[in-house]
Design a protein around this motif. Structure first.
Motif: not given
Ligand code: FES
Ligand code: FES
Length: 157
Positions: A96-97, A99, A135
């Motif tokens: 997702q993001c 990070f 996630t």
């Molecule tokens: S995909 Fe955003 S912290 Fe894991």
């Protein structure tokens, strides 16, 4: 004192101040796939492999890498294509993001090298030091199991 160490197969000669963390040295060398989250060993965003073992680079002094081999996310893909673990993360929708993703993938790589046929429990245990805020882990676990299947079929390294 100056020393050499290896990152993703490339030798580096460095001379960091005594209390420099491995995290900062790596980022300073341009390996910015190493992320800083909590700075205290809790989140796993800074995970790299040190001689093949996952470590939190925020907790390790740079000089502890002397004469050792570090793997960061930049060293995981091949020249032409992503590593099967990376590809599985994309195919399954486990990013997702992003990070946490470098650290999660490096922990997954270490797991699959020593246990090519992990159970869901094995995957969850191996990733227990990598926190993901986005996630809910379901897709991440699914992606690692999918990568294991693909690697068994001969799809990787
Ligand atoms: S995909 Fe955003 S912290 Fe894991
Ligand atoms: S930044 Fe190292 S464990 Fe969180």
């Amino acid at each position: 004192m100056a020393f050499t160490f290896t990152v993703n197969g490339r030798d580096h000669l460095v001379d960091p101040p005594g209390e420099t963390r491995l995290l900062d040295m790596l980022r300073g060398l341009g390996y910015t796939g190493v992320k800083e989250g909590c700075s205290s060993g809790e989140c796993g965003a800074c995970t790299v492999l040190l001689d093949g073992e996952p470590v939190c680079s925020c907790l390790i002094f740079a000089h502890q890498a002397r004469a050792r081999e570090v793997t960061t996310i930049e060293g995981v893909a091949g020249d032409e294509r992503l590593h099967p673990i990376q590809q599985a993360f994309i195919d399954v929708g486990a990013v997702q993001c992003g990070f946490c993703t470098p650290g999660v993938i490096l922990s997954s790589l270490a797991l699959l090298r020593c246990n090519p046929d992990p159970s869901e429990k094995d995957v969850r245990e191996a990733l227990s030091g990598n926190l993901c805020r986005c996630t809910g882990y379901v897709k991440i676990v699914e992606a690692v199991l999918e990568a294991a299947k693909r690697l068994k079929k001969g799809g990787g390294r």
